[in-house]
Enzyme design. Structure first.
Site, PDB file in Angstrom:
ATOM      1  N   SER A 153       0.936  -1.228   0.110  1.00  0.00           N
ATOM      2  CA  SER A 153      -0.227   0.032  -0.132  1.00  0.00           C
ATOM      3  C   SER A 153       0.845   1.265  -0.003  1.00  0.00           C
ATOM      4  O   SER A 153       1.666   1.409  -0.801  1.00  0.00           O
ATOM      5  CB  SER A 153      -0.936  -0.045   1.102  1.00  0.00           C
ATOM      6  N   ASP A 320      -8.560  -6.518  -4.372  1.00  0.00           N
ATOM      7  CA  ASP A 320      -8.298  -5.454  -3.916  1.00  0.00           C
ATOM      8  C   ASP A 320      -9.052  -4.215  -4.713  1.00  0.00           C
ATOM      9  O   ASP A 320      -8.455  -3.922  -6.044  1.00  0.00           O
ATOM     10  CB  ASP A 320      -6.836  -5.185  -3.938  1.00  0.00           C
ATOM     11  N   HIS A 353      -7.890  -5.061   0.083  1.00  0.00           N
ATOM     12  CA  HIS A 353      -6.672  -4.484   0.155  1.00  0.00           C
ATOM     13  C   HIS A 353      -5.709  -4.984   1.189  1.00  0.00           C
ATOM     14  O   HIS A 353      -4.497  -4.952   1.278  1.00  0.00           O
ATOM     15  CB  HIS A 353      -6.742  -3.041   0.362  1.00  0.00           C
TER      16      HIS A 353
END
Lengths: 376, 237
Positions: A153, A320, A353
């Site tokens: 991320s 995601d 995610h």
């Protein structure tokens, strides 16, 4: 999970007294970085891996503290002897980023100029600023070049930024569940989160410390919203469905559905320990991240700044929807166009995610295989 | 009731009947291959012979990266593979190969025009639905396309069909119900498509089931004798 935990760890603090001018123009006259290390730096100092944290992460990546055995690092499942970030081979470094709230200098630290917490006066930090401070920490540790910089991320954005800002100092970048820049939808989610904090009456323009209060309601809402976007629809459906806590409708606004209970719990937990100003800073760092901007938006040109010998592992997760596989493939395309060494894995995991934090055999095997091929 | 058959091949190293089906367009990689072929794949030897040192090679459906690794080690090429299967992605990364996980049917947008000298598609064309599309993509991305595929007109395959059963052989190691193959064509079919779509055949090698080259002046005879064909294609002569 195979392998072992690194066991008992302790955090360290490095003080930097050279002023740092940030991307935003703001200046931090001096700062501390809190970090942890696992494994042993070899004589050639060629086996160091930097783990960059995401929005709510910190330096405590792996292991646990002697006096707090339940405080396990946020990515413990991937670090340790026999694990993908194998501490028998690598010297792993985790650092709390500048602007953080886990010990490194940030908005809740004392501003030496005023003797008060920085609060709203703490300048906006960018991903490139974090790379600069991490590079200074590397200097301090005697690490000329990282064997790998790895992150998921926002952490993946730092790994990518490393290859552009400090091409000579990163031999491999592992960029997981990341993106070359945020989409309008991503920024929109961040802004709703920020608005929740900024409009909380306890925010006091960011100087809530002096008022002996915290914008807990806003931070809680921000986290609840964020949490929805970190999970997949399928996973939420499987985990909570439409289950009711008490079996029947109560026809009021109390917690009824299990998913409400879960989100409120997550929000409360987070608001209990995280600093709202740091949350604001982290979301802005995400929004501003766009390494191609200086090259007219051309990511191919931006990635041309990376070192020709730097290797890349890019990984994304099928479920995601915050940072979709298509976003990772933009990075892959830019690297391929530059003839860089790049591998890309699209991992079929059901956790949205948040998949990047999960202990999945195939996912970890891919990271393990890539890192095991790094010659020290 | 279906009884698994042994391959019609007399080849001792033939793939077992009822071979494990593979996902998508992944090329079957077999450990027990022809001892005379270093990579266990006679078409690999042909392909390797066409690729010059230092070339940029893209291998579509690269499996565990065996061919690319061989080309990197022996020819010093710069190579990238594309693969759909998780296990092959992992194996290719273990082999130190640059591999991109993707589905050939969905296009290859991440690759720029003319980014490679050679784009290889070994034993995979028959598993791809968009035959023309993939051939077009290969020659958009690469200067040359190298394609190998099993020839359905090989005499043993024809004999099998005449006997009433779909062929199972060294180069077609699947039962009809577990085969990843979706396109069934012959050398002559393929060459007709090349003519129709303006692809130039620069070189052709036809191999028998043992991987030995076969040759004939008679195209129909070649179509009958060849179990596997390897082509080198370009847009221009």
């Amino acid at each position: 999970m195979p392998g072992q935990s690194v066991g008992v760890v302790h955090s360290q603090r490095a003080h930097f007294c050279d002023p740092l001018t940030l991307r935003s123009g703001g200046v931090v006259p001096a700062y501390d970085l809190v970090y942890e290390t696992y494994g042993t730096l070899n004589a050639a100092k060629s086996n160091a891996i930097l783990v960059c944290h995401a929005l709510s992460g910190h330096h405590h990546v792996a292991g646990h503290y002697a006096d707090a055995p339940n405080n396990v690092g946020w990515w413990d499942n991937i670090v340790g002897p026999g694990r993908p970030l194998d501490t028998d081979k690598f010297f792993v470094v985790g650092v709390n980023n500048l602007g953080g709230c886990h010990g490194s200098t940030g908005p809740s630290s004392i501003n030496p100029a005023t003797g008060q917490p920085w609060g709203a006066d703490f300048p906006i930090v960018a991903v490139s600023d974090w790379v600069e401070t991490q590079a200074r920490l590397a200097d301090r540790l005697g690490i000329d070049a990282w064997a790998a910089v790895i992150g998921g991320s926002l952490g993946g954005m730092q790994a990518l930024r490393w290859t552009i800002s400090q091409p000579e100092r990163v031999r491999n970048a592992v960029v997981i569940a990341s993106a070359p820049k945020l989409s309008a939808q991503n920024i929109a989610f961040n802004d709703v989160a920020r608005q929740a904090i900024l409009t909380d009456p306890d925010f006091h323009g960011g100087n809530y410390y002096q008022h002996h209060t915290r914008p807990v309601r806003g931070l809680r809402l921000a986290r609840m919203l964020g949490h929805i976007t970190y999970l997949s629809d399928d996973q939420m459906g499987e985990k909570f469905g439409r289950e009711l806590r008490n079996g029947s409708f109560a026809f009021d606004f109390d917690v009824e559905f299990e998913v409400e209970s879960y989100l409120r719990y997550q929000g409360d937990k987070f608001a209990g320990y995280f600093d709202a100003n740091t949350y604001l800073l982290m979301t802005k760092a995400l929004d501003y991240f766009d390494p191609a901007r200086l090259d007219g938006g051309d990511l191919v040109k931006a990635m041309a700044r990376s070192h020709p010998d730097t290797g890349f592992l890019i990984a994304s997760f099928t479920t995601d929807w915050r940072f979709t596989p298509a976003r990772s493939k933009e990075i892959v395309a830019a690297l391929l166009a530059n003839g860089r060494n790049v591998s890309y894995a699209e991992i079929d995991l059901n956790f949205g995610h948040d998949s990047f934090l999960m202990d999945d055999a195939h996912y970890h095997a891919v990271v393990d295989a890539y890192l095991r091929n790094i010659k020290l | 009731m279906t009884t698994p058959r042994t391959p019609v091949s007399e080849c001792r190293n033939g793939a077992p009947s009822g071979a494990t089906p593979i996902r998508g367009e992944a090329a079957p990689l077999r450990e027990a291959g022809q001892l005379t072929h270093t990579l266990g794949r006679p078409d690999f030897d042909v392909i390797a012979g066409w690729i010059e040192p230092g070339h940029r090679v893209l291998d579509l459906g690269c499996g565990d990266g065996t061919l690319l690794k061989h080309l990197i080690d022996t020819r010093g090429v710069r190579g990238v593979g594309v693969e759909i299967d998780d296990a092959n992605i992992l194996a290719a990364i273990r082999n130190g190969i640059n591999v991109i996980q993707g589905n050939l049917e969905r296009g290859l947008d991440e690759f720029a025009d003319q980014a490679f000298d050679h784009v290889v598609l070994s034993r995979t064309l028959q598993t791809v639905r968009h035959t023309e599309g993939i051939l077009r993509e290969m020659l958009r991305i690469g200067r040359e396309a190298v394609v190998s595929f099993p020839n359905f007109a090989y005499w043993k395959n024809l004999r099998s069909v005449l006997d009433g059963r779909m062929p199972v052989s060294e180069d077609l190691p699947y039962q009809w119900y577990d085969s990843p193959n979706v396109r069934f064509f012959t050398l002559l079919d393929f060459e007709a498509l090349c003519t129709q779509t303006g692809l130039v055949i620069r070189e052709r090698r036809v191999l028998d089931e043992a991987g030995k080259p076969v040759d004939s002046d008679d195209e129909r005879e070649l179509n009958f004798l060849g179990s596997l064909a390897v082509y080198r294609l370009s847009r221009v002569r």
